[in-house]
Design an enzyme around this catalytic site. Structure first.
Site, mmCIF file in Angstrom:
data_model
loop_
_atom_site.group_PDB
_atom_site.id
_atom_site.type_symbol
_atom_site.label_atom_id
_atom_site.label_comp_id
_atom_site.label_asym_id
_atom_site.label_seq_id
_atom_site.Cartn_x
_atom_site.Cartn_y
_atom_site.Cartn_z
ATOM 1 N N GLU A 204 -29.268 35.992 -4.047
ATOM 2 C CA GLU A 204 -28.102 35.994 -3.154
ATOM 3 C C GLU A 204 -27.885 37.352 -2.502
ATOM 4 O O GLU A 204 -26.814 37.635 -1.975
ATOM 5 C CB GLU A 204 -26.848 35.586 -3.937
ATOM 6 N N LYS A 334 -18.489 22.848 -3.871
ATOM 7 C CA LYS A 334 -19.847 22.885 -3.313
ATOM 8 C C LYS A 334 -20.167 21.446 -2.926
ATOM 9 O O LYS A 334 -20.470 20.631 -3.805
ATOM 10 C CB LYS A 334 -20.842 23.357 -4.374
#
Ligand code: 2PG
Ligand code: MG
Length: 419
Positions: A204, A334
């Site tokens: 990330e 999500k």
């Protein structure tokens, strides 16, 4: 505006995982105008046990085959301007609660592409298609500066993410800038404690030094105070413990620190971190079945965001269970965890019923798509968790900045609306 044609292909996430991209062609029968929209599914690494199946049995090729056989013939002809009509059809053709026949990747890519098509057909931005005329609140950006856990292949700290979030930024650009600046400046501090560090970043885009969790937070505290002071913005700290990745069935195993903690010690450890570093955000401090410990921690810190990710997996039923137990003050949303935008929306509604705040989130293997920025604004999320560095992260952040411009004086500025 009906779907005329559909297409699916294999593409890659920023981590190099194979995923799927769905393309829809829509035609306006009166004008003959043709629109093409597409969307891709992101992919997680620290996945919750209760998430939908990512691909059907047989992997990505089975997913492509399922799309051709089950999805394509059924969605052609549907009207994309009717919100969620495609999502309902996906549920129907799959017929299993976890999207085991078509896979969650096919489901979410199709769902996203259909929403994009609906927005394009009506000539409005995606966030407005999702959230209606009242969608105008910008979320606070939350991003990881230092990373460990699975995202760093066990080579960094045991805790998965060390995060920052501006709490009272004057505008969305400054909010994003604050996080970027903390990320950049943290390197210098990291090098002071780990001189062998060569500047590696994880999935990330977070730095991955070999340092302890406490050292990581000390660095963030110092840098956040420095940057916050210069910008006149309060910058809060957070963690995603991703505790299911540490849990061995009995204890939480902190391999790099050489420590094991039982459930009680874990609670004390996390509470100590909250106190010592004034954490405003704590995600998955306990494993995905331990609603009870979540409730205990939340009871002590109702003024912070105590957030469930693997605990809830964007699943309205699990969120309701957690809501009844007062297990959290925030819920990770999500959409790919649950398979469709419609289900994700139901997750948001359920979270709010119990006073929990939605945190719309990326995955560690994400794509260059900016869809998530529109989802966060469309859902009126308090926070967007989308990393800080790397093209697939800045795609969302830059789009938020654009949405700030688009909304202009109508924008509700990102602010901490709690505490
Ligand atoms: C998380 C996410 C994103 P993954 O745990 O919150 O940071 O990671 O996509 O690997 O589940
Ligand atoms: Mg998480």
């Amino acid at each position: 505006m009906q779907i005329e044609d559909v297409w699916i292909r294999k593409v890659f996430t920023g981590r190099g995982d194979v995923t799927v991209e769905v393309e829809l062609t829509v035609e306006d029968p009166s004008s003959g105008e043709v629109l093409v929209t597409r969307a891709a599914a992101p992919a997680g690494a620290s996945r919750g046990m209760h998430e939908v199946a990512y691909f059907p049995e047989g992997g990505v090729d089975a997913a492509l085959a399922a799309f051709e056989k089950l999805v394509a013939p059924e969605v052609v002809g549907l009207d994309v301007t009717e919100a969620y009509v495609v999502d309902g059809k996906l549920e129907e053709v799959d017929g299993t609660p976890r999207f085991e026949r078509i896979g969650g990747a096919v489901a979410i890519a199709t769902s996203f592409a259909a929403a994009e098509a609906g927005a394009a057909a009506l000539g409005i931005p995606l966030f407005a298609f999702i959230g209606g005329a009242y969608a105008r609140k910008l979320p606070l950006p939350l991003g990881n500066v230092i990373g460990g856990g699975k995202h760093s292949r066990g080579l960094g700290p045991d805790i998965q993410e060390f995060l920052v979030m501006p709490l009272n930024p004057p505008d969305i650009f400054t909010a994003v800038y604050a996080n970027v600046e903390v990320h950049k400046r943290a390197l210098k501090q990291i090098l002071k404690v780990d001189s062998s560090f060569t500047g590696g970043k994880n999935d990330e885009g977070a730095w991955t030094p070999r340092i302890s969790s406490r050292t990581a937070l000390k660095i963030l505290k110092e840098v956040a105070a420095e940057v916050g002071g210069e910008l006149g913005v309060e910058i809060g700290l957070g963690v995603d413990v991703a505790a299911s990745s540490l849990w061995n069935g009995e204890k939480y195993v902190y391999k790099n620190e050489g420590v094991e903690r039982g459930p009680r010690e874990q609670l004390e450890f996390v509470a100590k971190l909250i106190e010592e570093f004034d954490l405003v955000y704590v995600e998955d401090p306990f494993h995905e079945e331990d609603f009870q410990s979540f409730a205990e921690l939340t009871d002590k810190y109702r003024d912070r965001l105590i957030v469930g990710d693997d605990l809830f997996v964007t699943n309205p039923a699990r969120i309701r269970e957690g809501g009844k137990l007062k297990a959290a003050t925030g819920v990770i949303v999500k959409p790919d965890q649950i398979g469709t935008l419609l289900r994700a929306y139901q997750a948001v509604i359920t979270a709010r019923e119990y006073g929990m705040r939605p945190v719309v989130s990326h995955r560690s293997g994400d794509t260059e798509y900016k869809t998530l920025a529109h989802i966060a604004v469309g859902f009126g999320a308090d926070v967007i968790k989308t990393g800080i560095m790397g093209g697939e992260r800045t795609a969302k952040l830059n789009e938020l900045i654009r949405l700030g411009d688009y909304l202009g004086k109508w924008a509700v500025l990102p602010q901490r609306h709690w505490r």
